[in-house]
Design a protein around this motif. Sequence first.
Motif, PDB file in Angstrom:
ATOM      1  N   ALA A  62      37.582   2.025  28.521  1.00  0.00           N
ATOM      2  CA  ALA A  62      37.879   3.456  28.418  1.00  0.00           C
ATOM      3  C   ALA A  62      39.302   3.737  28.884  1.00  0.00           C
ATOM      4  O   ALA A  62      40.025   4.536  28.263  1.00  0.00           O
ATOM      5  CB  ALA A  62      36.876   4.263  29.231  1.00  0.00           C
ATOM      6  N   ASP A  63      39.720   3.097  29.976  1.00  0.00           N
ATOM      7  CA  ASP A  63      41.077   3.290  30.473  1.00  0.00           C
ATOM      8  C   ASP A  63      42.116   2.845  29.447  1.00  0.00           C
ATOM      9  O   ASP A  63      43.230   3.387  29.405  1.00  0.00           O
ATOM     10  CB  ASP A  63      41.286   2.509  31.776  1.00  0.00           C
ATOM     11  CG  ASP A  63      40.547   3.123  32.957  1.00  0.00           C
ATOM     12  OD1 ASP A  63      40.111   4.289  32.856  1.00  0.00           O
ATOM     13  OD2 ASP A  63      40.398   2.431  33.979  1.00  0.00           O
ATOM     14  N   ALA A  64      41.750   1.866  28.628  1.00  0.00           N
ATOM     15  CA  ALA A  64      42.663   1.347  27.598  1.00  0.00           C
ATOM     16  C   ALA A  64      42.572   2.116  26.288  1.00  0.00           C
ATOM     17  O   ALA A  64      43.206   1.748  25.302  1.00  0.00           O
ATOM     18  CB  ALA A  64      42.368  -0.129  27.352  1.00  0.00           C
ATOM     19  N   GLY A  65      41.778   3.193  26.252  1.00  0.00           N
ATOM     20  CA  GLY A  65      41.660   4.007  25.041  1.00  0.00           C
ATOM     21  C   GLY A  65      40.748   3.409  23.992  1.00  0.00           C
ATOM     22  O   GLY A  65      40.893   3.698  22.798  1.00  0.00           O
ATOM     23  N   GLY A  66      39.772   2.596  24.417  1.00  0.00           N
ATOM     24  CA  GLY A  66      38.930   1.896  23.463  1.00  0.00           C
ATOM     25  C   GLY A  66      37.838   2.722  22.823  1.00  0.00           C
ATOM     26  O   GLY A  66      37.172   2.241  21.901  1.00  0.00           O
ATOM     27  N   PHE A  67      37.606   3.952  23.283  1.00  0.00           N
ATOM     28  CA  PHE A  67      36.533   4.788  22.747  1.00  0.00           C
ATOM     29  C   PHE A  67      37.116   6.052  22.128  1.00  0.00           C
ATOM     30  O   PHE A  67      37.868   6.783  22.788  1.00  0.00           O
ATOM     31  CB  PHE A  67      35.545   5.164  23.854  1.00  0.00           C
ATOM     32  CG  PHE A  67      34.838   3.972  24.446  1.00  0.00           C
ATOM     33  CD1 PHE A  67      33.666   3.490  23.881  1.00  0.00           C
ATOM     34  CD2 PHE A  67      35.356   3.334  25.570  1.00  0.00           C
ATOM     35  CE1 PHE A  67      33.021   2.392  24.427  1.00  0.00           C
ATOM     36  CE2 PHE A  67      34.716   2.245  26.119  1.00  0.00           C
ATOM     37  CZ  PHE A  67      33.549   1.754  25.546  1.00  0.00           C
ATOM     38  N   THR A  68      36.764   6.297  20.887  1.00  0.00           N
ATOM     39  CA  THR A  68      37.240   7.490  20.180  1.00  0.00           C
ATOM     40  C   THR A  68      36.109   8.048  19.312  1.00  0.00           C
ATOM     41  O   THR A  68      35.159   7.341  18.965  1.00  0.00           O
ATOM     42  CB  THR A  68      38.439   7.169  19.266  1.00  0.00           C
ATOM     43  OG1 THR A  68      38.057   6.146  18.332  1.00  0.00           O
ATOM     44  CG2 THR A  68      39.634   6.677  20.077  1.00  0.00           C
ATOM     45  N   GLY A  69      36.238   9.328  18.957  1.00  0.00           N
ATOM     46  CA  GLY A  69      35.301   9.953  18.035  1.00  0.00           C
ATOM     47  C   GLY A  69      33.885  10.002  18.567  1.00  0.00           C
ATOM     48  O   GLY A  69      33.642  10.139  19.768  1.00  0.00           O
TER      49      GLY A  69
END
Length: 236
Positions: free
Chosen positions: A42-49
């Motif tokens: 999550a900190d690395a931006g792995g979850f979207t939409g």
Amino acid sequence: MTNPGTSAEDLDFEQAYRGATPIGRKMPWDLGAPQPLVVALADAGGFTGEVLDIGCGLGDNSGFLASRGLSVTGLDGAPSAVEQARTRAPGVTFAVADATKLEGYEGRFDTVLDSALYHCLNEDARREYLAALTRATRPGARLHLFCFSQEVPNAFPAPYLISEANLRETVGKDWTIERLEPAVYTTAFDAQELQASVQAFLDPSADTSALAALDTDANGRVLVPVWQLTAVRSAG
């Protein structure tokens, strides 16, 4: 490969969530907090939409992702897990579902989290599961998956240990693998609790000496070897 220390039939998750098995006072995946691997993603931006937490268990990962402003659906096959998850993470949509079918969720999700479900399925079920995930996601969706590797000691209560080749063949059918590397999964047990749980779950005379080789984190929690996979769904 089947873990000779246990079998898939030994793990009745509904009974475990009801506290009706000798697995111990707590389950090894119940941290009461999100899995550190999930936090790092999550900190690395792995979850979207739209996010699917498949095999969500007690909902701590789902609740954490929702706290980051994401729209999250948590699905699990154990009704008791879903009931408890709704209490722990009231802002998340939870439901009971068969992960190998996912009927009613076609074309819905942009990101999938599998935090230790894949290794609970036999070979046929894994293929059905990946096909169901393909149906339930949009083209370009991202899958994050953690599963026990063959580095896990036989005494550890895991039904299946997964090879790199298995992941490349099964996941790679409809998904492009971007990341596949060894990692460690944080359990809720310290070394003594793990040994006691294994002996209760399997056999009081079970040889648990190999478990002593597992690392622990700064809080004394046992770390178990896993594969960490990230894959993108093909456009078809």
